[in-house]
Write a protein that holds these residues in place. Structure first.
Motif, PDB file in Angstrom:
ATOM      1  N   GLY A 138      47.638  31.322  41.142  1.00  0.00           N
ATOM      2  CA  GLY A 138      46.422  32.097  40.949  1.00  0.00           C
ATOM      3  C   GLY A 138      46.087  32.968  42.143  1.00  0.00           C
ATOM      4  O   GLY A 138      46.949  33.369  42.917  1.00  0.00           O
ATOM      5  N   TYR A 139      44.795  33.236  42.285  1.00  0.00           N
ATOM      6  CA  TYR A 139      44.294  34.114  43.345  1.00  0.00           C
ATOM      7  C   TYR A 139      44.551  33.473  44.703  1.00  0.00           C
ATOM      8  O   TYR A 139      44.157  32.327  44.950  1.00  0.00           O
ATOM      9  N   LYS A 140      45.209  34.189  45.585  1.00  0.00           N
ATOM     10  CA  LYS A 140      45.582  33.639  46.886  1.00  0.00           C
ATOM     11  C   LYS A 140      44.590  34.074  47.955  1.00  0.00           C
ATOM     12  O   LYS A 140      44.626  35.200  48.429  1.00  0.00           O
ATOM     13  N   ALA A 141      43.700  33.163  48.297  1.00  0.00           N
ATOM     14  CA  ALA A 141      42.716  33.410  49.349  1.00  0.00           C
ATOM     15  C   ALA A 141      42.392  32.077  50.009  1.00  0.00           C
ATOM     16  O   ALA A 141      42.648  31.015  49.452  1.00  0.00           O
ATOM     17  N   LEU A 142      41.856  32.152  51.198  1.00  0.00           N
ATOM     18  CA  LEU A 142      41.440  30.969  51.940  1.00  0.00           C
ATOM     19  C   LEU A 142      39.955  31.097  52.250  1.00  0.00           C
ATOM     20  O   LEU A 142      39.400  32.195  52.228  1.00  0.00           O
ATOM     21  N   VAL A 143      39.329  29.976  52.558  1.00  0.00           N
ATOM     22  CA  VAL A 143      37.911  29.939  52.876  1.00  0.00           C
ATOM     23  C   VAL A 143      37.752  29.325  54.265  1.00  0.00           C
ATOM     24  O   VAL A 143      38.483  28.400  54.632  1.00  0.00           O
TER      25      VAL A 143
END
Length: 76
Positions: free
Chosen positions: A46-51
């Motif tokens: 899915g959407y590849k992002a980090l927090v």
């Protein structure tokens, strides 16, 4: 050259619009220079992002300029 050792750290910040950020991490108990990370090196569906403050593990590779960057980034 790619370092296939695995390291752990926490996301310092990540800009999802721009697709990059930095991870703070230590090696042998010694804080290291913050590691650059790019969305294309995140291993997840899915959407590849980090927090901010996500715990991650990663190996170290090099970007096109030869500078170190996090690769094979996985959420812990």
């Amino acid at each position: 050259m790619i370092n296939l050792d695995r390291y752990t750290g926490a996301v310092l910040w990540f800009d999802a619009k721009r697709g990059y950020g930095f991870i703070e991490w230590s090696k042998n108990g010694v804080k290291q220079k913050d590691m650059f990370c790019h969305y294309s090196d995140i291993v997840k569906d899915g959407y590849k992002a980090l927090v901010k403050m996500d715990r991650v593990s990663f190996s170290i590779g090099k970007n096109h300029n030869g500078d170190p960057k996090a690769i094979e980034i996985r959420l812990e």
